[in-house]
Design a protein around this motif. Structure first.
Motif: not given
Length: 367
Positions: A157-176
């Motif tokens: 993945l590109s750097g921007g795509e890796q950034q979005r994967v990291a964002l998806a991982r952080a959002l997956a548990p539905r943090p408040s």
């Protein structure tokens, strides 16, 4: 008969909603020290539900330390952290990170190279059965527009795509509350604008409160509903981008949000004399020492007709604008100005300057 929330119907319901309930995060008189050196000094700040709050400041100002305290990775030496009025860290309480309902996105993304994109996103969902965790991970990937990359590995993945994967991982548990530590610092400067805009749209859609650490004032203004400016572990000023730009509390805040020329001065008869002319000083007492800040963009440079004669020392072409250094009587330091690149003829040396009163700021000497 009611459907089982842990079964397929429950998964589909969560997939349909794919939103988070935002929380309020409060830092109450936070102190922190490291090796007997104070890193945060009595800082109080609130991130409101659903807002994007940017922590802005130079290196060593305490931004990342404050984020780590909120996440439960660091413990404050004094003070409390509250989530929706519930104390999660204080004198008698210290919840571990996994029990706080707070997500953390690291500066370097911290993706596991041996795991697929889907497994990286699923990593924080260990409390769920595998099928449900995969479903939630797919929801998170779909939210950031990368569901078609689920089987790929991070290096593909590109750097921007890796950034979005990291964002998806952080959002997956539905943090408040989502905590982001300089999430765009590793990206190509040409990609930053689009990635920031995409990230902001995803945050709005997820409805999570977000605290974003940055050292870039423009980035903070682009992303933040409010900005908290830190210096040496203290809160200097908090407010909207307009508040901090138009009404900076001190010269440090003024210099952080725009390039400025600084001049020392004294108030005499309600005015302050500067190399660029007199400035209104009626809000200060007679004889008081002050700092005068003049934004580079607030200086008009023309061949004739200005208030102050000057000589061009250097011109630096920056595309749309030129950066000028000018010699002016009354100061040993060059006065800097930004003008349109096509404004002044080539070879011009002697000019005149005028300062826009809206771009002149006066502060107490010790303020």
């Amino acid at each position: 008969m009611a459907s089982d929330p842990s079964g397929s119907n429950g998964i589909e319901a969560r997939r349909a909603s794919a939103v988070t309930f935002a929380s309020r995060l409060v830092f109450d008189d936070i102190h922190h020290s490291y090796h007997n050196k104070d890193t945060i000094r009595g800082l109080s700040l609130t991130a409101e539900p659903g807002e994007v709050l940017c922590l802005l400041g130079p290196s060593g100002s305490g931004k990342t330390t404050l984020l780590r305290i909120a996440a439960g990775i660091e413990a404050q030496t004094r003070g409390r952290v509250l989530l929706d009025d519930r104390e999660i860290a204080g004198p008698d309480v210290f919840l571990p990170p996994e029990r706080r309902g707070v997500g953390l996105m690291f500066q370097d993304f911290a993706l596991f190279p041996h795991m697929s994109v889907l497994d990286n996103v699923r990593f924080g969902l260990t409390a769920l059965p595998r099928a449900e965790a995969e479903a939630e991970a797919n929801v998170a990937l779909d939210r950031v527009g990368l569901s078609h990359y689920a089987a790929k590995f991070p290096h593909m993945l590109s750097g921007g795509e890796q950034q979005r994967v990291a964002l998806a991982r952080a959002l997956a548990p539905r943090p408040s509350v989502l905590l982001m530590d300089e999430p765009f610092s590793g990206l190509d400067s040409r990609l930053k604008d689009s990635i920031r805009a995409d990230t902001l749209a995803i945050l709005r859609k997820s409805r999570a409160s977000a605290i974003v650490v940055t050292h870039d004032a423009e980035e903070a203004m682009r992303m933040g509903d409010r900005i908290a400016l830190l210096k040496d572990g203290r809160l200097v000023q908090v407010g909207t981008a307009e508040d901090l730009y138009l009404k900076p509390k001190d010269i440090f805040a003024a210099a952080f949000f725009s390039e400025i020329n600084e001049f020392p001065g004294h108030v005499r008869g309600g005015v302050v004399e500067t190399p660029l002319g007199n400035v209104d000083g009626k809000d200060f007492t007679d004889g008081q020492k002050v700092h005068v800040a003049v934004r580079l963009t607030g200086i008009r440079v023309q061949e004739t007709g200005g208030d102050t004669p000057a000589r061009i020392l250097s011109r630096r072409f920056l595309g749309v604008v030129e950066l000028l250094e000018l010699a002016v009587n009354g100061t040993d330091r060059p006065v800097r100005a930004r003008v349109r690149a096509d404004q002044l003829p080539a070879g011009l040396r002697d000019v005149t300057l005028s300062a826009n009163q809206r771009d002149i700021l006066v502060f107490e000497k010790d303020g």
